[in-house]
Design a protein around this motif. Structure first.
Motif, mmCIF file in Angstrom:
data_model
loop_
_atom_site.group_PDB
_atom_site.id
_atom_site.type_symbol
_atom_site.label_atom_id
_atom_site.label_comp_id
_atom_site.label_asym_id
_atom_site.label_seq_id
_atom_site.Cartn_x
_atom_site.Cartn_y
_atom_site.Cartn_z
ATOM 1 N N ARG A 102 -22.693 109.739 -28.193
ATOM 2 C CA ARG A 102 -22.818 110.450 -26.914
ATOM 3 C C ARG A 102 -21.933 109.777 -25.869
ATOM 4 N NH1 ARG A 102 -28.759 108.980 -24.316
ATOM 5 N NH2 ARG A 102 -28.535 106.709 -24.297
ATOM 6 N N VAL A 103 -21.714 110.447 -24.776
ATOM 7 C CA VAL A 103 -20.822 109.950 -23.733
ATOM 8 C C VAL A 103 -21.308 108.608 -23.211
ATOM 9 C CG1 VAL A 103 -20.123 110.332 -21.325
ATOM 10 C CG2 VAL A 103 -19.898 112.183 -22.999
ATOM 11 N N GLN A 104 -20.363 107.688 -23.052
ATOM 12 C CA GLN A 104 -20.654 106.369 -22.488
ATOM 13 C C GLN A 104 -19.739 106.099 -21.300
ATOM 14 O OE1 GLN A 104 -23.178 104.631 -23.271
ATOM 15 N NE2 GLN A 104 -23.780 105.760 -25.131
ATOM 16 N N PRO A 105 -20.241 105.448 -20.261
ATOM 17 C CA PRO A 105 -21.624 105.015 -20.120
ATOM 18 C C PRO A 105 -22.552 106.197 -19.876
ATOM 19 C CG PRO A 105 -20.467 104.690 -18.044
ATOM 20 C CD PRO A 105 -19.436 105.148 -19.037
ATOM 21 N N HIS A 106 -23.809 106.016 -20.206
ATOM 22 C CA HIS A 106 -24.802 107.037 -19.905
ATOM 23 C C HIS A 106 -25.564 106.609 -18.657
ATOM 24 C CE1 HIS A 106 -27.767 110.136 -20.292
ATOM 25 N NE2 HIS A 106 -28.742 109.247 -20.367
ATOM 26 N N SER A 107 -25.606 107.486 -17.662
ATOM 27 C CA SER A 107 -26.348 107.206 -16.428
ATOM 28 C C SER A 107 -27.564 108.125 -16.401
ATOM 29 C CB SER A 107 -25.451 107.452 -15.210
ATOM 30 O OG SER A 107 -26.082 107.033 -14.021
ATOM 31 N N PRO A 108 -28.740 107.622 -16.705
ATOM 32 C CA PRO A 108 -29.913 108.471 -16.958
ATOM 33 C C PRO A 108 -30.269 109.445 -15.839
ATOM 34 C CG PRO A 108 -30.339 106.223 -17.655
ATOM 35 C CD PRO A 108 -29.038 106.192 -16.915
ATOM 36 N N GLY A 109 -30.115 109.053 -14.573
ATOM 37 C CA GLY A 109 -30.539 109.938 -13.492
ATOM 38 C C GLY A 109 -29.527 110.984 -13.092
ATOM 39 N N LEU A 110 -28.299 110.871 -13.609
ATOM 40 C CA LEU A 110 -27.228 111.749 -13.149
ATOM 41 C C LEU A 110 -27.485 113.211 -13.495
ATOM 42 C CD1 LEU A 110 -24.486 112.036 -11.792
ATOM 43 C CD2 LEU A 110 -23.408 111.508 -13.991
ATOM 44 N N GLY A 111 -28.107 113.451 -14.626
ATOM 45 C CA GLY A 111 -28.353 114.826 -15.049
ATOM 46 C C GLY A 111 -29.186 115.624 -14.071
ATOM 47 N N SER A 112 -30.036 114.949 -13.316
ATOM 48 C CA SER A 112 -30.879 115.647 -12.337
ATOM 49 C C SER A 112 -30.185 115.803 -10.992
ATOM 50 C CB SER A 112 -32.196 114.873 -12.141
ATOM 51 O OG SER A 112 -31.954 113.599 -11.548
ATOM 52 N N ARG A 113 -28.975 115.231 -10.868
ATOM 53 C CA ARG A 113 -28.239 115.313 -9.596
ATOM 54 C C ARG A 113 -26.974 116.152 -9.712
ATOM 55 N NH1 ARG A 113 -26.745 110.311 -9.287
ATOM 56 N NH2 ARG A 113 -28.300 109.228 -10.563
ATOM 57 N N LEU A 114 -26.919 117.017 -10.701
ATOM 58 C CA LEU A 114 -25.786 117.932 -10.841
ATOM 59 C C LEU A 114 -26.058 119.210 -10.041
ATOM 60 C CD1 LEU A 114 -25.083 117.471 -14.626
ATOM 61 C CD2 LEU A 114 -23.392 117.163 -12.830
ATOM 62 N N TRP A 115 -25.041 119.671 -9.316
ATOM 63 C CA TRP A 115 -25.167 120.837 -8.447
ATOM 64 C C TRP A 115 -24.217 121.932 -8.913
ATOM 65 C CZ3 TRP A 115 -28.126 120.780 -3.740
ATOM 66 C CH2 TRP A 115 -28.737 119.546 -3.458
ATOM 67 N N TYR A 116 -24.659 123.163 -8.745
ATOM 68 C CA TYR A 116 -23.763 124.289 -9.003
ATOM 69 C C TYR A 116 -23.430 124.951 -7.669
ATOM 70 C CZ TYR A 116 -21.456 128.264 -10.992
ATOM 71 O OH TYR A 116 -20.495 129.179 -11.308
#
Length: 340
Positions: free
Chosen positions: A167-181
């Motif tokens: 999987r993509v590295q580095p992995h930043s666990p909280g980033l997925g919840s901070r993506l905006w469209y």
């Protein structure tokens, strides 16, 4: 002033980061200084636009990486990265790296569609695949998966002295919840909600169900939340152009008014084949602007904003506008500045 809206919880600003082609460093430095000022004034977030083959920020990841080393609290966002120019896997690596550098302050905003003037740039951008590139929501979905830690390959393990991840590295666990469209249509609002993204709505929307800007934007906010697992708690940020004049000089006031008047005709009716509706620029004292915002149907249902700075103003103008927003307009909307 009628308190018909909930207090503003998060106050941000958006800049395009213009520069002179003969002296690009000066413009980029101005952008970084503006972000630093935003943090000192207590803004919750600073956002940068994304421009390709123009005299604006072409690499927001690089600019925000620099900003991350000059700031410690303010959130940093992109509004927006057009994914038609990007490889989702490579962008996921860049965003995760940047989020690590910011200490978890990154808010990446993205959008879809073919690159602007695609027929003129496709041979340079995608010389062997221009006719088969997918510019649909699938491109966003791929980015979401990579950022959120889904597998990118069926290979992992040790090969010689090198260790490989699936999987993509580095992995930043909280980033997925901070993506905006960043969306301007009803379908984009619904899709963002269905995929648990946050939603950026700006001063441009598509006139699909109405020709009243506020009504259209309100329908997008409600559709997004109706399709989001978090419902009414799902995050929406509104990005209107506001220009407070409380401490402006007479010359600045005249310039601001002239700027807004030149842009006003486009707000009267839908523009172009896409039937785009543009919001009026809000120019006046902070109390006058607050009054107009409280009367805005969509503003009454959000508690986050990223007010857009006008494209063509000088650095001193941005200092005055940001200072007035933070010290006068924000408090008039119930906002309290962050503390370093």
């Amino acid at each position: 002033m009628p308190l018909t809206s909930q207090p503003l919880r998060k106050l941000g600003f958006l800049t395009i980061g213009l520069f002179d082609g003969a002296d690009p460093r000066r413009g980029h430095e101005s952008t970084l200084e503006t972000i630093e000022l935003g943090e000192r004034l207590g803004f919750d977030s600073a956002w940068v636009r994304h421009r390709h083959l123009q005299y604006g920020i072409s690499s927001p990841v690089a600019v925000l990486a620099a900003a991350s080393q000059r700031t410690s609290r303010i959130e940093l966002g992109t509004a927006v990265i057009p994914l038609g120019w990007e490889n989702p896997l490579r962008l996921a690596e860049d965003l995760a790296t940047l989020d690590i550098l910011t200490g978890g302050r990154l808010n990446p905003g993205v959008s879809i569609g073919p690159p602007l003037h695609y027929d003129q740039v496709k041979d340079a951008l995608y010389p062997t695949s221009s006719d088969t590139e997918d510019f649909s929501y699938e491109r966003v979905r791929r980015l979401l998966d990579f950022v959120r830690g889904e597998t990118a390959t069926d290979f992992s393990g040790v090969e010689g002295f090198e260790v490989f991840s699936d999987r993509v590295q580095p992995h930043s666990p909280g980033l997925g919840s901070r993506l905006w469209y960043g969306g301007a249509s009803l379908r984009s609002a619904e899709w963002a909600g269905e995929h648990s993204m946050n939603f950026l709505t700006s001063s441009v929307v598509k006139a699909e169900e109405s020709e009243d800007f506020a009504e259209i934007q309100l329908s997008h906010v409600r559709a997004f939340r109706a399709h989001h697992p978090d419902g009414d708690r799902a995050r929406v940020s509104q990005g209107l152009v506001v220009i407070p004049t409380d401490t402006a000089t007479p010359e600045q006031r005249a310039k601001y008014q002239e700027y807004a008047e030149k842009r006003t005709p486009r707000t009267a009716t839908p523009q172009g084949p896409a039937r785009l509706m543009f919001a009026l620029d809000l120019v006046g004292t902070s109390d006058e602007i607050a009054e107009r915002l409280y009367a805005h149907a969509a503003f009454r249902e959000i508690d986050e904003v990223a007010f857009a700075l006008p494209f063509t103003f000088d650095h001193d103008d941005y200092v005055q506008i940001l200072t007035d927003i933070a010290t006068k307009l924000g408090p008039a909307l119930g906002w309290r500045p962050g503390v370093l």
